[in-house]
Design an enzyme around this catalytic site. Structure first.
Site, PDB file in Angstrom:
ATOM      1  CE  LYS A  94       3.035 -17.657 -13.793  1.00  0.00           C
ATOM      2  NZ  LYS A  94       3.396 -17.014 -12.382  1.00  0.00           N
ATOM      3  N   GLY A 194      -5.229  -1.764 -11.328  1.00  0.00           N
ATOM      4  CA  GLY A 194      -5.446  -3.017 -11.314  1.00  0.00           C
ATOM      5  C   GLY A 194      -5.707  -3.251  -9.755  1.00  0.00           C
ATOM      6  N   GLY A 196      -6.644  -5.787  -8.139  1.00  0.00           N
ATOM      7  CA  GLY A 196      -7.167  -7.643  -7.435  1.00  0.00           C
ATOM      8  C   GLY A 196      -6.515  -7.376  -6.232  1.00  0.00           C
ATOM      9  CG  ASN A 197      -6.407 -11.579  -5.325  1.00  0.00           C
ATOM     10  OD1 ASN A 197      -7.268 -11.631  -4.554  1.00  0.00           O
ATOM     11  ND2 ASN A 197      -6.436 -12.766  -6.082  1.00  0.00           N
ATOM     12  CB  VAL A 198      -1.528  -8.195  -5.344  1.00  0.00           C
ATOM     13  CG1 VAL A 198       0.339  -7.261  -5.214  1.00  0.00           C
ATOM     14  CG2 VAL A 198      -1.346  -9.222  -6.294  1.00  0.00           C
TER      15      VAL A 198
END
Ligand code: NAD
Length: 366
Positions: A94, A194, A196-198
């Site tokens: 990462k 959350g 967001g994108n996911v």
């Protein structure tokens, strides 16, 4: 904030790198600095026994460099186990770039970062994570082939978030089957933290199935945008953990399952996309088990994204991506059952599968 809340004072007492509590025999840690572009990045290569270390790049405005080191160590280790439990020939790595992705991410900085990735000759392969977009990976691709998550127009597999969400949905269904005896999520009360994108893509899957969805996010605009698109309720309270619900889906922060929250959580199932959900893997895994909460291990059910980018390396298509991602259902169910049979936490059961694959490969390689 996506990065975990860490006690910097505690971190500073420890030796800077090898003495960090998140250091877990990482093979290599590369500090990248470029004065001209302002790039300050850290690439963490945890383990390459199963293959090259693949994992996304996160750009985040860390409070200090200790937090960035801690984050890259934890995230790269997580990638090793995510790839191994999913059965991919990849190691774990990462990268983090220190800075605000909204104001400090420039094409020059991304290109310089790409050159650092290239200098590792493929030992580390990057992709997007928080603060990165497919277009950033397209840019990095101009200076190195060691990048995935590039756009479909450029021959890549595109944005991994929808497929990550689909895998989380599959893992959630398996956990529901185990906990409630049925994997049908219709009318189940699900809190998505959350969006967001996911998170949004998960909401879409859940709403197609008729779940009762509550959403929470620190970004009000985003909440309203999602509310206008799907049949969801915005959670207006300030402590969602204590709410009555069937399923809690952490899709924002790591470490939201901790001493403080576990005592309040009323959900019967936890299944979400966020990495490193358990603040302390052992301790909090055990506490969840004692409370009878079925926890679908994060690194197992959020593997859709890595399956998606792996397709670029192995040249498999959409059908195979979906097949592999759907298989998260079977693996999750199997791991939940194994955990019960062996009297271990679900996190440990998933970890053991991954570790045994790594050990077997190490033996074969030697
Ligand atoms: P994102 O940045 O698009 O979305 C995160 C959302 O969480 C944002 O809307 C943000 O406002 C919100 N948020 C931040 N702090 C919050 C808080 N305290 N409470 C409520 N909401 C908060 O990120 P993403 O790509 O959707 O990823 C979500 C999580 O899933 C991350 O932990 C990421 O590492 C993990 N993950 C993502 C992928 C992928 O394919 N994108 C793959 C595996 C794991």
């Amino acid at each position: 904030m996506i990065t975990e809340v860490v006690n910097t004072k505690e971190l500073q007492k420890l030796d800077p790198v090898f003495g960090q509590m998140s250091f877990d025999n990482h093979e290599q840690i590369v500090f990248c600095n470029d004065k001209d572009t302002g790039l300050k990045a850290i690439i963490g290569i945890h383990n390459t026994v199963m293959g090259p270390a693949l994992g996304g790049t996160r750009m985040w405005n860390y409070n200090n460099e200790w937090e960035a080191v801690n984050d890259v160590l934890r995230l790269s280790r997580g990638m090793t186990y995510k790839a191994a439990v999913t059965g991919l020939n990849l190691g774990g790595g990462k990268a983090v770039i220190i800075g605000d992705a909204k104001t400090q991410k420039t094409p020059e900085l991304m290109l310089r970062f790409g050159e650092f990735v290239h200098s590792l000759s493929g030992k580390y392969i990057t992709a997007e994570d928080v603060g990165m977009a497919t277009s950033d990976m397209d840019l990095v691709r101009t200076v190195t082939p060691y990048v995935t998550g590039i756009s479909e127009e450029k021959g890549g597999a595109g944005n991994p978030s929808p497929i990550t969400a689909y895998g989380v949905f599959m893992g959630m269904k398996a956990a529901a089957k185990y906990a409630f005896g049925s994997d049908i999520l219709e009318d189940k009360v699900v809190y998505v933290e959350g969006i967001g994108n996911v998170g949004e893509a998960l909401v879409e899957n859940l709403s197609n199935e008729g779940a009762k969805i509550y959403i929470s996010d620190i970004n009000r605009e985003r909440l309203e945008e999602i509310r206008d698109k799907y049949s969801v309720t915005i959670y207006e309270g300030d402590n969602l953990y204590a709410e009555e619900m069937d399923i809690y889906a952490p899709c924002a922060l790591g470490a939201t399952i901790n001493d403080e929250t576990i005592s309040q959580i009323k959900a019967k199932v936890i299944a979400g996309a966020a990495n490193n959900q358990l603040a302390e893997e052992q301790k909090h895994g055990i506490l969840l088990r004692e409370k009878g909460i079925v926890y679908a291990p994060d690194f197992l059910i959020n593997a859709g994204g890595i399956i998606n980018v792996y397709a670029e390396l192995e040249n498999y298509g959409r059908k195979e991506i979906v097949r592999k991602t759907e298989n998260i259902y079977n693996t999750t169910l199997e791991i939940l059952k194994n955990a019960e049979i062996n009297g271990v936490t679900t996190h440990q059961a998933a970890f053991d599968v991954a570790q045994s694959r790594i050990d077997a490969r190490k033996l074969k390689n030697s």
